[in-house]
Scaffold this motif. Sequence first.
Motif, PDB file in Angstrom:
ATOM      1  N   SER A 145       0.841  -1.197   0.000  1.00  0.00           N
ATOM      2  CA  SER A 145       0.000   0.000   0.000  1.00  0.00           C
ATOM      3  C   SER A 145       0.880   1.252   0.000  1.00  0.00           C
ATOM      4  N   GLY A 146       0.228   2.433  -0.144  1.00  0.00           N
ATOM      5  CA  GLY A 146       0.988   3.679  -0.152  1.00  0.00           C
ATOM      6  C   GLY A 146       1.742   3.918   1.141  1.00  0.00           C
ATOM      7  N   GLY A 147       1.094   3.654   2.277  1.00  0.00           N
ATOM      8  CA  GLY A 147       1.763   3.832   3.562  1.00  0.00           C
ATOM      9  C   GLY A 147       2.933   2.888   3.743  1.00  0.00           C
ATOM     10  N   GLN A 148       2.776   1.640   3.294  1.00  0.00           N
ATOM     11  CA  GLN A 148       3.863   0.666   3.396  1.00  0.00           C
ATOM     12  C   GLN A 148       5.025   1.060   2.496  1.00  0.00           C
ATOM     13  N   ARG A 149       4.713   1.578   1.320  1.00  0.00           N
ATOM     14  CA  ARG A 149       5.785   2.017   0.416  1.00  0.00           C
ATOM     15  C   ARG A 149       6.573   3.172   1.031  1.00  0.00           C
ATOM     16  N   GLN A 150       5.856   4.079   1.690  1.00  0.00           N
ATOM     17  CA  GLN A 150       6.570   5.190   2.315  1.00  0.00           C
ATOM     18  C   GLN A 150       7.460   4.692   3.444  1.00  0.00           C
ATOM     19  N   ARG A 151       7.031   3.662   4.148  1.00  0.00           N
ATOM     20  CA  ARG A 151       7.874   3.049   5.186  1.00  0.00           C
ATOM     21  C   ARG A 151       9.138   2.460   4.569  1.00  0.00           C
ATOM     22  N   VAL A 152       8.998   1.868   3.380  1.00  0.00           N
ATOM     23  CA  VAL A 152      10.170   1.351   2.671  1.00  0.00           C
ATOM     24  C   VAL A 152      11.109   2.501   2.308  1.00  0.00           C
ATOM     25  N   GLY A 153      10.528   3.625   1.858  1.00  0.00           N
ATOM     26  CA  GLY A 153      11.346   4.791   1.541  1.00  0.00           C
ATOM     27  C   GLY A 153      12.074   5.330   2.755  1.00  0.00           C
ATOM     28  N   ILE A 154      11.427   5.299   3.899  1.00  0.00           N
ATOM     29  CA  ILE A 154      12.065   5.734   5.144  1.00  0.00           C
ATOM     30  C   ILE A 154      13.194   4.784   5.527  1.00  0.00           C
ATOM     31  N   ALA A 155      12.948   3.474   5.371  1.00  0.00           N
ATOM     32  CA  ALA A 155      13.988   2.482   5.671  1.00  0.00           C
ATOM     33  C   ALA A 155      15.206   2.697   4.782  1.00  0.00           C
ATOM     34  N   ARG A 156      14.970   3.014   3.517  1.00  0.00           N
ATOM     35  CA  ARG A 156      16.082   3.284   2.596  1.00  0.00           C
ATOM     36  C   ARG A 156      16.876   4.515   3.050  1.00  0.00           C
ATOM     37  N   ALA A 157      16.167   5.558   3.514  1.00  0.00           N
ATOM     38  CA  ALA A 157      16.844   6.768   3.988  1.00  0.00           C
ATOM     39  C   ALA A 157      17.697   6.487   5.220  1.00  0.00           C
ATOM     40  N   LEU A 158      17.318   5.485   6.009  1.00  0.00           N
ATOM     41  CA  LEU A 158      18.058   5.146   7.228  1.00  0.00           C
ATOM     42  C   LEU A 158      19.227   4.196   6.985  1.00  0.00           C
ATOM     43  N   ALA A 159      19.336   3.666   5.777  1.00  0.00           N
ATOM     44  CA  ALA A 159      20.280   2.582   5.502  1.00  0.00           C
ATOM     45  C   ALA A 159      21.724   2.926   5.847  1.00  0.00           C
ATOM     46  N   LEU A 160      22.112   4.202   5.704  1.00  0.00           N
ATOM     47  CA  LEU A 160      23.496   4.598   5.935  1.00  0.00           C
ATOM     48  C   LEU A 160      23.683   5.315   7.270  1.00  0.00           C
ATOM     49  N   ASN A 161      22.650   5.224   8.124  1.00  0.00           N
ATOM     50  CA  ASN A 161      22.700   5.847   9.457  1.00  0.00           C
ATOM     51  C   ASN A 161      23.011   7.341   9.355  1.00  0.00           C
ATOM     52  N   PRO A 162      22.147   8.105   8.683  1.00  0.00           N
ATOM     53  CA  PRO A 162      22.416   9.535   8.465  1.00  0.00           C
ATOM     54  C   PRO A 162      22.191  10.368   9.720  1.00  0.00           C
ATOM     55  N   LYS A 163      22.669  11.618   9.653  1.00  0.00           N
ATOM     56  CA  LYS A 163      22.437  12.585  10.727  1.00  0.00           C
ATOM     57  C   LYS A 163      21.279  13.524  10.378  1.00  0.00           C
ATOM     58  N   LEU A 164      21.152  13.844   9.092  1.00  0.00           N
ATOM     59  CA  LEU A 164      20.129  14.773   8.624  1.00  0.00           C
ATOM     60  C   LEU A 164      19.249  14.099   7.588  1.00  0.00           C
ATOM     61  N   ILE A 165      17.937  14.226   7.756  1.00  0.00           N
ATOM     62  CA  ILE A 165      16.995  13.726   6.757  1.00  0.00           C
ATOM     63  C   ILE A 165      16.099  14.877   6.325  1.00  0.00           C
ATOM     64  N   ILE A 166      16.037  15.100   5.018  1.00  0.00           N
ATOM     65  CA  ILE A 166      15.114  16.072   4.458  1.00  0.00           C
ATOM     66  C   ILE A 166      13.870  15.312   4.024  1.00  0.00           C
ATOM     67  N   ALA A 167      12.775  15.554   4.708  1.00  0.00           N
ATOM     68  CA  ALA A 167      11.504  14.881   4.422  1.00  0.00           C
ATOM     69  C   ALA A 167      10.673  15.797   3.533  1.00  0.00           C
ATOM     70  N   ASP A 168      10.590  15.458   2.241  1.00  0.00           N
ATOM     71  CA  ASP A 168       9.924  16.304   1.262  1.00  0.00           C
ATOM     72  C   ASP A 168       8.448  15.907   1.144  1.00  0.00           C
ATOM     73  N   GLU A 169       7.607  16.544   1.942  1.00  0.00           N
ATOM     74  CA  GLU A 169       6.176  16.258   1.991  1.00  0.00           C
ATOM     75  C   GLU A 169       5.916  14.747   2.064  1.00  0.00           C
ATOM     76  N   PRO A 170       6.445  14.071   3.080  1.00  0.00           N
ATOM     77  CA  PRO A 170       6.403  12.613   3.125  1.00  0.00           C
ATOM     78  C   PRO A 170       5.026  12.025   3.387  1.00  0.00           C
ATOM     79  N   VAL A 171       4.049  12.856   3.795  1.00  0.00           N
ATOM     80  CA  VAL A 171       2.722  12.308   4.108  1.00  0.00           C
ATOM     81  C   VAL A 171       1.613  12.919   3.250  1.00  0.00           C
ATOM     82  N   SER A 172       1.954  13.810   2.328  1.00  0.00           N
ATOM     83  CA  SER A 172       0.918  14.512   1.570  1.00  0.00           C
ATOM     84  C   SER A 172       0.158  13.598   0.624  1.00  0.00           C
ATOM     85  N   ALA A 173       0.763  12.486   0.194  1.00  0.00           N
ATOM     86  CA  ALA A 173       0.104  11.567  -0.741  1.00  0.00           C
ATOM     87  C   ALA A 173      -0.624  10.435  -0.023  1.00  0.00           C
ATOM     88  N   LEU A 174      -0.707  10.506   1.314  1.00  0.00           N
ATOM     89  CA  LEU A 174      -1.274   9.410   2.093  1.00  0.00           C
ATOM     90  C   LEU A 174      -2.603   9.800   2.725  1.00  0.00           C
TER      91      LEU A 174
END
Length: 339
Positions: free
Chosen positions: A160-189
């Motif tokens: 689903s759309g929410g599950q896909r966004q969770r996958v996108g969040i997991a991808r953003a976390l893959a390298l253990n970042p310090k800064l995340i730019i969330a570009d309207e991450p919930v507007s399509a949900l």
Amino acid sequence: MAITEKELLRVTRLKKYFPITRGLFSKTVGHVRAVDDVSFSVAGGETVGLVGESGCGKTTTGRTILRLIEPTAGEIRFEDTVLNGLPGRQMQLKRRDMQIIFQDPYSSLNPRMTIGSIVGEPMEIHRVHKKKIRRDKVKELLNICGINPNMIDRYPHEFSGGQRQRVGIARALALNPKLIIADEPVSALDVSIQAQIINLLFKLQEEFGLTYIFIAHDLAVVKHISNRVMVMYLGKIVEVTRSEDLYDHPLHPYTQALLSAIPIPDPFVQRERQLLKGDIPTPVDPPPGCRFHTRCPMRQAICKQKEPILEEKMPGHMVACHLVEKKGLTKKIQKEESH
């Protein structure tokens, strides 16, 4: 999460102009001033909301910070490193600490890759973890983001759309970042899913010490998640302050109009709407003086002639408006000098 005093990101006089070309030889006949002289800083562990109408330059600002789009001018300093002009290999190493969550959970995932490959791809590109343990790390990230690890070999269209966004969040976390730019991450949900994703972002911030720049046009969502809020209009930041101050005491007429559009969940309480007349000016040829004066119900002669400076009008409250007087700053200055 407690905000550290250490500055993580500083953006100084950032500009991004897109050329307008015409003719057989693509002659440049003008520029779209998407981001025009923007400056701000972000502390470690902080969530800064960036809000404004569609087309005001929010997304361009976020992508320019990451150098997904090259800036026209200005300086981007991440920790102690200036990112402008950083060679490819060094910039690639810095990107481990800076990631993005895209707006559209459908188009941001490759439909031909499994979610395991999608989340694991940053690790592969940056050669993080050995191949045989990479899969276990991906499963761990999926589990943290609320996806069953047993689904690792499924494709994006199976979610689903929410599950896909969770996958996108997991991808953003893959390298253990310090800064995340969330570009309207919930507007399509859906609204119910939006709350789940926001709560997940809260949880991840606490667990991993993340810093967010949260780009959105939904002011109610921004209020819920942000420590500070920056309001953007036609390529410029017009107001910056703490979240509670912005929503309780907005000073800029544009901010006041935006907040008046937020519905109140009480049928017996009515908020007076401030309807803005006229169309948003074009960023190709912005009006002189204050860029908001063509739609501002409070405009005066000076607004058409002189561009206002973004400056502190109240303690911790910065506004770019000629009509807002400075209040409470004398006491603040005296207190700082006494220390």
